[in-house]
Design a protein around this motif. Sequence first.
Motif, PDB file in Angstrom:
ATOM      1  N   ALA A  72      -3.814   3.221  -8.954  1.00 29.93           N
ATOM      2  CA  ALA A  72      -2.900   2.972  -7.841  1.00 29.93           C
ATOM      3  C   ALA A  72      -3.564   3.322  -6.509  1.00 29.93           C
ATOM      4  O   ALA A  72      -3.369   2.627  -5.504  1.00 29.93           O
ATOM      5  CB  ALA A  72      -1.609   3.758  -8.022  1.00 29.93           C
ATOM      6  N   THR A  73      -4.359   4.372  -6.483  1.00 29.91           N
ATOM      7  CA  THR A  73      -5.056   4.768  -5.259  1.00 29.91           C
ATOM      8  C   THR A  73      -6.085   3.715  -4.854  1.00 29.91           C
ATOM      9  O   THR A  73      -6.200   3.356  -3.672  1.00 29.91           O
ATOM     10  CB  THR A  73      -5.751   6.131  -5.456  1.00 29.91           C
ATOM     11  OG1 THR A  73      -4.766   7.089  -5.823  1.00 29.91           O
ATOM     12  CG2 THR A  73      -6.451   6.573  -4.187  1.00 29.91           C
ATOM     13  N   LEU A  97       2.450   1.635  -3.526  1.00 29.57           N
ATOM     14  CA  LEU A  97       1.437   2.064  -4.491  1.00 29.57           C
ATOM     15  C   LEU A  97       0.942   3.472  -4.200  1.00 29.57           C
ATOM     16  O   LEU A  97       0.590   4.221  -5.127  1.00 29.57           O
ATOM     17  CB  LEU A  97       0.270   1.082  -4.512  1.00 29.57           C
ATOM     18  CG  LEU A  97       0.508  -0.153  -5.381  1.00 29.57           C
ATOM     19  CD1 LEU A  97      -0.624  -1.151  -5.191  1.00 29.57           C
ATOM     20  CD2 LEU A  97       0.625   0.223  -6.841  1.00 29.57           C
ATOM     21  N   GLY A  98       0.913   3.851  -2.936  1.00 32.17           N
ATOM     22  CA  GLY A  98       0.557   5.236  -2.575  1.00 32.17           C
ATOM     23  C   GLY A  98       1.565   6.215  -3.139  1.00 32.17           C
ATOM     24  O   GLY A  98       1.206   7.275  -3.678  1.00 32.17           O
ATOM     25  N   THR A 127      -4.286   0.755  -3.488  1.00 29.83           N
ATOM     26  CA  THR A 127      -3.753   1.103  -2.164  1.00 29.83           C
ATOM     27  C   THR A 127      -4.828   0.941  -1.096  1.00 29.83           C
ATOM     28  O   THR A 127      -4.590   0.360  -0.033  1.00 29.83           O
ATOM     29  CB  THR A 127      -3.212   2.550  -2.167  1.00 29.83           C
ATOM     30  OG1 THR A 127      -2.157   2.647  -3.111  1.00 29.83           O
ATOM     31  CG2 THR A 127      -2.714   2.959  -0.802  1.00 29.83           C
ATOM     32  N   ALA A 183       0.831  -1.205   0.000  1.00 30.26           N
ATOM     33  CA  ALA A 183       0.000   0.000   0.000  1.00 30.26           C
ATOM     34  C   ALA A 183       0.867   1.256   0.000  1.00 30.26           C
ATOM     35  O   ALA A 183       0.571   2.231  -0.706  1.00 30.26           O
ATOM     36  CB  ALA A 183      -0.918  -0.008   1.215  1.00 30.26           C
ATOM     37  N   PHE A 184       1.955   1.243   0.777  1.00 31.40           N
ATOM     38  CA  PHE A 184       2.853   2.395   0.824  1.00 31.40           C
ATOM     39  C   PHE A 184       3.475   2.658  -0.545  1.00 31.40           C
ATOM     40  O   PHE A 184       3.486   3.795  -1.039  1.00 31.40           O
ATOM     41  CB  PHE A 184       3.940   2.152   1.881  1.00 31.40           C
ATOM     42  CG  PHE A 184       4.955   3.251   1.953  1.00 31.40           C
ATOM     43  CD1 PHE A 184       4.640   4.460   2.537  1.00 31.40           C
ATOM     44  CD2 PHE A 184       6.233   3.071   1.432  1.00 31.40           C
ATOM     45  CE1 PHE A 184       5.573   5.475   2.601  1.00 31.40           C
ATOM     46  CE2 PHE A 184       7.169   4.072   1.496  1.00 31.40           C
ATOM     47  CZ  PHE A 184       6.847   5.287   2.088  1.00 31.40           C
TER      48      PHE A 184
END
Length: 121
Positions: A38-39, A19-20, A42, A16-17
């Motif tokens: 991507a959001t 992709l964030g 995430t 998640a980090f």
Amino acid sequence: MSHHSRALQAAYLAGAFLLGLTAIQRAAHDVWPQALAATVVTVLLVDGAVRAADYARTREQLRAAIEEQTRRAARARHAAAITKDTEAIWHDLLAACCLTAWETGGRDHDTATCTRTENHR
């Protein structure tokens, strides 16, 4: 929580980090479809990390409940066995003609209190 659950949560959060960061970079370069994708991913990864924690917590609670029920069942079986043995002992004691006969398995009798009418030893 198990090591497997913690590792799974760490992997979800690391993904998640990253992709964030990718979403921020794509938004900065005006590539909005990739930033939006991507959001979304995430958010799904963070949701996965939360669900993994909930699953691990539920599994621990279930394990504790099963252990408690097992202990309760064992205590109940033990109490039932003691009650059954006690009932049998009381039955034998009440059927005996005197306490001395019950204690000695019928070999001796107390002539003062024995209800047996035949000859005493």
